[in-house]
Design an enzyme around this catalytic site. Structure first.
Site, PDB file in Angstrom:
ATOM      1  N   HIS A  36       0.855  -1.201   0.000  1.00  0.00           N
ATOM      2  CA  HIS A  36       0.000   0.000   0.000  1.00  0.00           C
ATOM      3  C   HIS A  36       0.886   1.245   0.000  1.00  0.00           C
ATOM      4  O   HIS A  36       1.332   1.704   1.033  1.00  0.00           O
ATOM      5  CB  HIS A  36      -0.921  -0.027   1.232  1.00  0.00           C
ATOM      6  CG  HIS A  36      -2.014   0.999   1.179  1.00  0.00           C
ATOM      7  ND1 HIS A  36      -3.344   0.685   1.351  1.00  0.00           N
ATOM      8  CD2 HIS A  36      -1.990   2.343   0.964  1.00  0.00           C
ATOM      9  CE1 HIS A  36      -4.082   1.785   1.254  1.00  0.00           C
ATOM     10  NE2 HIS A  36      -3.278   2.804   1.021  1.00  0.00           N
TER      11      HIS A  36
ATOM     12  N   HIS B 175       1.273   4.925  -2.307  1.00  0.00           N
ATOM     13  CA  HIS B 175       0.691   5.756  -3.370  1.00  0.00           C
ATOM     14  C   HIS B 175       1.777   6.454  -4.183  1.00  0.00           C
ATOM     15  O   HIS B 175       2.648   7.116  -3.615  1.00  0.00           O
ATOM     16  CB  HIS B 175      -0.227   6.824  -2.772  1.00  0.00           C
ATOM     17  CG  HIS B 175      -1.502   6.276  -2.192  1.00  0.00           C
ATOM     18  ND1 HIS B 175      -2.685   6.246  -2.893  1.00  0.00           N
ATOM     19  CD2 HIS B 175      -1.763   5.717  -0.993  1.00  0.00           C
ATOM     20  CE1 HIS B 175      -3.638   5.716  -2.131  1.00  0.00           C
ATOM     21  NE2 HIS B 175      -3.107   5.376  -0.968  1.00  0.00           N
TER      22      HIS B 175
ATOM     23  N   GLY C 220      -9.801   7.921  -1.856  1.00  0.00           N
ATOM     24  CA  GLY C 220     -10.407   9.242  -1.716  1.00  0.00           C
ATOM     25  C   GLY C 220     -11.392   9.230  -0.556  1.00  0.00           C
ATOM     26  O   GLY C 220     -11.390   8.311   0.256  1.00  0.00           O
TER      27      GLY C 220
ATOM     28  N   GLU D  33     -10.771   3.343   7.307  1.00  0.00           N
ATOM     29  CA  GLU D  33      -9.790   4.387   7.604  1.00  0.00           C
ATOM     30  C   GLU D  33     -10.527   5.626   8.126  1.00  0.00           C
ATOM     31  O   GLU D  33     -10.291   6.058   9.240  1.00  0.00           O
ATOM     32  CB  GLU D  33      -8.964   4.728   6.357  1.00  0.00           C
ATOM     33  CG  GLU D  33      -7.884   5.773   6.608  1.00  0.00           C
ATOM     34  CD  GLU D  33      -7.188   6.228   5.316  1.00  0.00           C
ATOM     35  OE1 GLU D  33      -7.773   6.072   4.226  1.00  0.00           O
ATOM     36  OE2 GLU D  33      -6.063   6.752   5.410  1.00  0.00           O
TER      37      GLU D  33
ATOM     38  N   ASP E 167       1.905   3.898   2.932  1.00  0.00           N
ATOM     39  CA  ASP E 167       0.825   4.745   2.413  1.00  0.00           C
ATOM     40  C   ASP E 167       1.392   5.902   1.589  1.00  0.00           C
ATOM     41  O   ASP E 167       1.282   5.882   0.370  1.00  0.00           O
ATOM     42  CB  ASP E 167      -0.075   5.249   3.551  1.00  0.00           C
ATOM     43  CG  ASP E 167      -1.460   5.643   3.079  1.00  0.00           C
ATOM     44  OD1 ASP E 167      -1.855   5.238   1.970  1.00  0.00           O
ATOM     45  OD2 ASP E 167      -2.158   6.358   3.820  1.00  0.00           O
TER      46      ASP E 167
HETATM   47 ZN    ZN Z   1      -3.942   4.778   0.887  1.00  0.00          ZN
END
Ligand code: ZN
Length: 373
Positions: free
Chosen positions: A26, A28, A187, A217, A314
């Site tokens: 995970h 981005h 998002g 989350e 992340d």
């Molecule tokens: Zn994420």
């Protein structure tokens, strides 16, 4: 400046965490740029930045992300995506991203990003995916030149608040033989359930393309239920608020006695991986129900209960972190040893969106690397 930290040693044993073989699920693309690259790309398109010195810009990203304001946090992505609107920008960022993973000891990484956010300067969706894949392949070559090896899969993300889910799902399937390993939605989670993209998920299920969904989350177990039921997610992006479906009945000196709700029970029993991201989960308030310190993170509770926990970064730029650093932080907080760290990597290898034989090869490489440590 880059975000790869100094050497991290595992407390007690003195083992270097940097050198251990790791799997990153995970991470981005638009959250892992080098500050110097942002400065150079911004200059080439005439974009003003809050700082033009790499170290200062790196600090600005971290401060914005620590501000406690979601608005301030999201401003950081306005800047990173702005410099990723061209073939050159996307390709360079992807290449350096892979190089940085390689230097972090990652042997397999899944890189997620939302092509629909990169069309501002005339690229088509397909051209954007191709530009990223070109950069990834160059990065893989760079890592090989340095004497290591790395494999990478793209996760193509659709934005939850937009309505392009099916189009993005079709894009992902079109490129499945050319670097794309799976699909994700990201998002705003609260108020934008997975069900809004049901057509995309139905299509992906028919095409058997693996899906992970950001859930648990910014919203609770109801959102996770939607990710599993409507999204047919094989993994959960963070999933940390699944812990709200676990009731702690009582604790004594040695044991914690719990009852699992139906969502938690399903996720544990089906071994659906949780893509936990300790530093990010603190910054976004995902663990606010438990506290604001890493020790309050339900990571250890989930691990001890047998959930398939994985450790992730992340957004390395916004959290000024690396996978090595996240493992070091967890190890310091919860006293994890080499065996625990190996379990997290084997969990991630098992949950990767690659064919079984590739996952077995990854597991063998992890076991061999940890034996050498
Ligand atoms: Zn994420």
């Amino acid at each position: 400046m880059n975000v790869i930290p100094e050497e991290y040693l595992l407390s007690g044993g003195g083992t270097s965490i940097n050198a251990l073989p790791k799997v990153s699920l995970h991470d981005h693309l638009d959250g892992g740029l080098r500050p110097q690259t942002i400065i150079e790309l911004a200059d080439s398109i005439g974009l003003d930045l809050p700082a033009t010195d790499a170290a200062q810009l790196g600090s600005w990203f971290e401060n914005q992300s620590n501000s406690g304001s979601l608005v301030e946090y999201l401003k950081t992505f306005d800047i990173t995506t702005a410099v990723m609107q061209t073939h050159e920008g996307l390709s360079r960022v992807a290449r350096e991203f892979v190089e940085d993973l390689g230097r972090d000891g990652v042997i397999y990484g899944e890189i997620r990003w939302a092509p629909e956010q990169h069309l501002g300067r005339g690229l088509t969706l397909d051209e954007a995916v191709e530009a990223v894949q070109e950069g990834i392949e160059a990065g893989i070559d760079d890592v090989a030149q340095s004497g290591s090896s790395i494999r990478i899969g793209q996760l193509v993300t659709a934005m939850r608040h937009a309505n392009r889910g099916l189009e993005i799902a079709e894009l992902a399937v079109r490129h499945r033989d050319d670097g794309v390993a799976g699909f994700d939605i990201a998002g705003a989670e609260l108020g934008f359930p997975a069900r809004n993209h049901l057509a995309a998920f139905d299509y992906l299920a028919k095409e058997f393309l693996p899906v992970t969904v950001h859930a648990g989350e910014a919203d609770g177990p109801g959102s996770i239920r939607g990710a599993l039921f409507d999204g047919r997610a094989l993994r959960l992006g963070h999933g940390v608020r699944l812990a709200e479906d676990i009731t702690i009945e009582r604790e004594d000196d040695d044991n914690t006695y719990v009852t699992l709700g139906p969502v938690a029970q399903w996720v544990r029993d089906r071994e659906i991986a949780l893509e936990l991201s300790p530093s990010s989960n603190l910054q976004t308030g995902a663990i606010a129900a438990w506290g604001d310190d890493l020790l309050d993170h339900p990571f250890d509770l989930l691990y001890q209960l047998g959930f398939r926990v994985t450790v992730n970064t992340d957004n390395r730029l916004m959290s000024n972190t690396s996978l090595t650093q996240e493992l070091a932080l967890l190890s310091d907080a919860f006293g994890y040893d080499l065996d625990d760290l190996e379990t997290f990597q084997l969990n991630a290898a098992a949950a990767s969106f690659q064919p079984l034989e590739d996952r077995e090869e990854l597991a063998d490489a992890i076991i061999a690397g940890f034996q050498e440590a």
